[in-house]
Design a protein around this motif. Structure first.
Motif, mmCIF file in Angstrom:
data_model
loop_
_atom_site.group_PDB
_atom_site.id
_atom_site.type_symbol
_atom_site.label_atom_id
_atom_site.label_comp_id
_atom_site.label_asym_id
_atom_site.label_seq_id
_atom_site.Cartn_x
_atom_site.Cartn_y
_atom_site.Cartn_z
ATOM 1 N N SER A 12 100.720 27.278 30.193
ATOM 2 C CA SER A 12 101.302 27.911 31.381
ATOM 3 C C SER A 12 100.272 28.781 32.093
ATOM 4 C CB SER A 12 102.516 28.758 31.006
ATOM 5 O OG SER A 12 103.551 27.937 30.544
ATOM 6 N N GLN A 15 97.904 26.438 33.861
ATOM 7 C CA GLN A 15 98.548 25.846 35.033
ATOM 8 C C GLN A 15 98.591 26.831 36.199
ATOM 9 O OE1 GLN A 15 102.437 24.232 34.215
ATOM 10 N NE2 GLN A 15 102.197 22.743 35.855
ATOM 11 N N LYS A 16 98.958 28.071 35.912
ATOM 12 C CA LYS A 16 99.043 29.103 36.950
ATOM 13 C C LYS A 16 97.687 29.312 37.628
ATOM 14 C CE LYS A 16 99.399 34.037 36.883
ATOM 15 N NZ LYS A 16 98.116 34.345 36.357
ATOM 16 N N ASP A 17 96.640 29.520 36.824
ATOM 17 C CA ASP A 17 95.324 29.793 37.395
ATOM 18 C C ASP A 17 94.707 28.565 38.061
ATOM 19 O OD1 ASP A 17 95.351 32.482 36.744
ATOM 20 O OD2 ASP A 17 94.370 32.171 34.810
ATOM 21 N N HIS A 19 96.247 26.051 39.404
ATOM 22 C CA HIS A 19 96.979 25.814 40.651
ATOM 23 C C HIS A 19 96.522 26.784 41.747
ATOM 24 C CE1 HIS A 19 100.194 24.506 43.282
ATOM 25 N NE2 HIS A 19 100.554 25.774 43.445
ATOM 26 N N ALA A 20 96.210 28.017 41.353
ATOM 27 C CA ALA A 20 95.756 29.029 42.312
ATOM 28 C C ALA A 20 94.268 28.880 42.631
ATOM 29 C CB ALA A 20 96.025 30.428 41.758
ATOM 30 N N LEU A 164 96.296 18.754 33.946
ATOM 31 C CA LEU A 164 96.302 20.000 34.711
ATOM 32 C C LEU A 164 95.030 20.206 35.533
ATOM 33 C CD1 LEU A 164 97.735 22.514 32.064
ATOM 34 C CD2 LEU A 164 98.974 21.272 33.843
ATOM 35 N N PRO A 166 92.027 19.983 38.158
ATOM 36 C CA PRO A 166 91.954 19.544 39.551
ATOM 37 C C PRO A 166 91.173 18.238 39.647
ATOM 38 C CG PRO A 166 90.580 21.484 39.185
ATOM 39 C CD PRO A 166 91.324 21.225 37.917
#
Length: 169
Positions: A12, A15-17, A19-20, A164, A166
């Motif tokens: 998680s 994924q958060k970082d 995505h940001a 996850l 990029p």
């Protein structure tokens, strides 16, 4: 692959970082703690190069060592065959580097292990749709071998991280 509940907090955070578009330092620190690691890094593959997404070391790591490794591995061509992260991509399998270069012939990795005060590192390729798209690597002072909890954790994380990462700059 179904995520294991013990991996969920780390995944998680990744994924958060990711995505940001920020380095996943919280997730990398969690891996350091979970594996008793000295250093951990994540790279994504772009053509014939590995691009560093994030790198983290223990608090007692000399800043010069941290900064030198981070700079040296910001962009790694896949012809740098002395590095475990490159070997993991080339062999499509986990690559173990040892402080004793005779054990693995990964001389460049062995040099960094000495500077990290680590004994071994494990680099594991990540996959998305069956294609290698990155590498997760952990250096540790432990006797890291197949079957140990830390080995299994690193391999399970790498298996989950591929989807996850990029896919473009």
């Amino acid at each position: 692959m179904e995520q294991s509940s013990d991996l969920n907090p780390i995944l998680s955070a990744f994924q958060k970082d990711l995505h940001a578009g920020t380095p996943p330092l919280d997730a990398l620190r969690a891996i350091l703690t979970a594996t008793s690691g000295r250093a951990v890094g994540l790279w994504r593959r772009q053509d014939d190069t590995l691009l560093q997404i994030g790198f983290c070391t223990v608090d007692d790591m000399p800043a010069e060592t941290h900064d030198a490794f981070a700079a040296a591995t910001k962009r790694v061509p896949l012809n740098e065959t002395g590095l475990g992260i490159v070997k993991a991509v080339q062999t499509a399998a986990p690559a173990l580097a040892d402080l004793d270069t005779q054990a693995t012939v990964l001389e460049t990795s062995a040099t960094w292990l000495a500077r990290f005060a680590a004994r071994r590192s494990l680099a594991v390729p990540t996959l998305s749709n069956g294609t290698i798209n990155g590498v997760l690597a952990v250096s540790t002072a432990k006797d890291l071998t197949p079957g140990h909890a830390e080995w299994d954790l690193i391999c399970r994380l790498a298996a989950e991280l591929g989807d996850l990462l990029p896919t473009s700059d």
